[in-house]
Enzyme design. Structure first.
Site, short mmCIF file in Angstrom:
data_model
loop_
_atom_site.label_atom_id
_atom_site.label_comp_id
_atom_site.label_asym_id
_atom_site.label_seq_id
_atom_site.Cartn_x
_atom_site.Cartn_y
_atom_site.Cartn_z
NE ARG A 23 10.31 31.42 1.33
CZ ARG A 23 10.25 30.68 0.23
NH1 ARG A 23 9.99 29.38 0.32
NH2 ARG A 23 10.43 31.23 -0.97
CB CYS A 44 14.30 20.85 -18.90
SG CYS A 44 13.42 22.35 -19.38
CE1 TYR A 455 44.54 33.74 -22.26
CE2 TYR A 455 45.81 35.34 -20.98
CZ TYR A 455 45.77 34.25 -21.83
OH TYR A 455 46.92 33.64 -22.24
#
Length: 480
Positions: A23, A44, A455
């Protein structure tokens, strides 16, 4: 096109480099040599293919040869680079047909990856014994586990597969008892995979706890989870021999009460990997930890215009500032892309590494980053202080909350966070990214404690487990 950029290896680092280079430098030639037929596959993902969670082998491919060709990359499979002449700036190549050719390069990237280490165990010629470090091995294991009359050959639906090897293993009687040698990433993931295929699974590890690099707290909870799901875990049990003549018959190992032999009809050896660097023999290239090729911050080796990236190369450790060898997927992809940009004229650092990793064992998630073992920390010049805490993964009243163990390690003198690990069944692994970011930023434990983490009851308690661990460790540092 002129000034060829030659890449050796067509997996994560190699094709990332070639694609980025193409590219950025469309007027230069890029040639990629791959000694085998497999390219750009998800190493994996192989345990999950064997387990059956991934239905087709083709699902593990990132790029096909035709897609590489469409990018303007000259991909040559079945071409093994066997030597490099850094003075002449050429590579010697042997083809699958037995021909020898020479290729000139202006810049060269060695991205040859690694191979499974077998230690003292020779799995070759012993049916039912395997290592797991390539797609042909995954296809063979999958075929071997299946009942001969029930094997679905369409699962190995890629033309690159070694069909003779698959057919041979598919014709053998299905195993009932499997042994895994090595309690690292591959061992833990394959224990779940084989159990999912209905085998009686035994996992052997020579040290006192699984996942040695993750720390004792992680290893113990992962072992408990495996045992709860029917896997027999043998720690402090070094395997001495694979027993059998033509087909695996047993595992000889050192137990607490002396040598024992366990009858098995499948064995998978997962005791580590070694970097593939033989093509640079005789060049004088500098090597580092594990025999991997030593590189600088841009992936350059000690040889002019020769780069290395991925599982065959070292990188700089984010905590110690020294070279390290940690063969992991993101490291390879990121380094390859950076080298491609550098060779194209845009110098790009390959980035530091911290050994950030995660693993799944049935419903248990574990992750680690940085220096988690005191011995390694001391060798790097730190005075380690650690704390392990157990905290809820969500607000206690919200369904799904589960105990999460967090271990943090800091340097006593500076208070700097130098490592950590996490284990738990409820989104524990992804929390490691917070610690990885903190390590990259050289944050102290008090600074981690003051992080403004999100939270909300479905996601985290007011005090995230990482903040709880930092608060406790900070208190310990104050006392010393």
């Amino acid at each position: 096109m002129t000034d060829p950029f030659v890449v050796v290896g067509a997996d994560a680092a190699g094709l990332s480099a070639a694609s980025k280079f193409r590219r950025e430098a469309p007027d230069r030639e890029v040639v990629v040599f791959e000694k085998g037929r497999w390219i750009s596959y998800a190493y994996c993902g192989m345990p999950y293919f064997i387990e059956g969670r991934v239905e087709r082998m083709s699902n593990l491919l990132s790029l096909s040869p035709s897609e590489v060709d469409e990018r303007g990359i000259d991909l040559r499979r079945g071409h093994e680079v066997v030597a490099v002449d850094p003075d002449a700036k050429t590579v010697a190549v042997e083809t699958a047909d037995g021909d020898s050719v020479e290729q000139a390069y202006d810049d060269l990237l060695v991205a040859t990856g690694g191979r499974a280490s077998i230690g003292s165990f020779d799995v070759r010629g012993l049916d039912g014994s395997f290592t797991l470090h390539d797609m042909d091995a995954a296809a063979a294991i999958d075929a071997y586990i299946a009942e001969p009359d029930a094997y679905d050959s369409d699962r190995a639906d890629v033309s690159a597969v070694d069909r003779d090897r698959v057919d041979r293993n598919a014709a053998m009687p299905a195993p009932e008892t499997g042994a895994i040698v090595g309690g690292g990433y591959v061992g833990v993931e394959m224990a779940e995979a084989l159990s999912g295929r209905g085998l009686d699974v035994h996992l052997f590890h020579r040290s006192g706890h699984l996942l040695s690099d993750f720390g004792e707290a992680v290893g113990e909870r992962v072992a408990t989870e495996l045992e709860a799901k029917g896997v027999t875990v043998h720690t402090n049990a070094p395997v001495e021999e694979l027993v059998g003549d033509d087909r695996i018959e047993g595992i000889a190992f050192g137990g607490a009460d002396g040598p024992e032999t366990l009858p098995v009809d499948l064995a998978i050896v997962g005791v580590g990997i070694r970097p593939n660097t033989e093509l640079l023999d005789g060049t004088g290239v500098e090597t580092g930890e594990g025999g991997a090729i030593r590189t600088d911050e841009y992936g350059r080796t000690s040889l002019p215009d020769v780069y290395a990236a991925g599982d065959c190369a070292t990188a700089i450790h984010a905590v110690t500032g020294e070279e390290a060898w940690m063969p992991l997927g993101l490291t390879a992809n990121r380094a390859g892309r950076a080298v491609g940009a550098t060779v194209a004229g845009d110098p790009s650092p390959v980035g530091d590494i911290a050994g950030t990793a995660a693993v799944k064992a049935f419903d248990m998630e574990a992750a680690r980053v940085g220096l988690t073992e005191d011995e390694a920390a001391r060798e790097a010049g730190f005075d380690p202080v650690r704390e392990t805490v157990t905290a809820g993964s969500r607000s206690g009243y919200y369904p799904g909350a589960a105990p999460t163990d967090v271990t943090l390690v800091a340097d006593r003198d500076t208070g700097r966070l130098i490592g950590g690990s996490i284990v738990g069944p409820d989104r524990a692994a992804i929390r490691i990214d917070t610690l990885a970011t903190a390590l990259e930023a050289d944050m102290t434990v008090p600074e981690v404690e003051r992080l403004d983490l999100a939270y909300a009851p479905p996601f985290s308690p007011v005090w995230d487990p990482i903040l709880v661990a930092a608060k406790v460790l900070n208190g310990t540092l104050d006392e010393t």
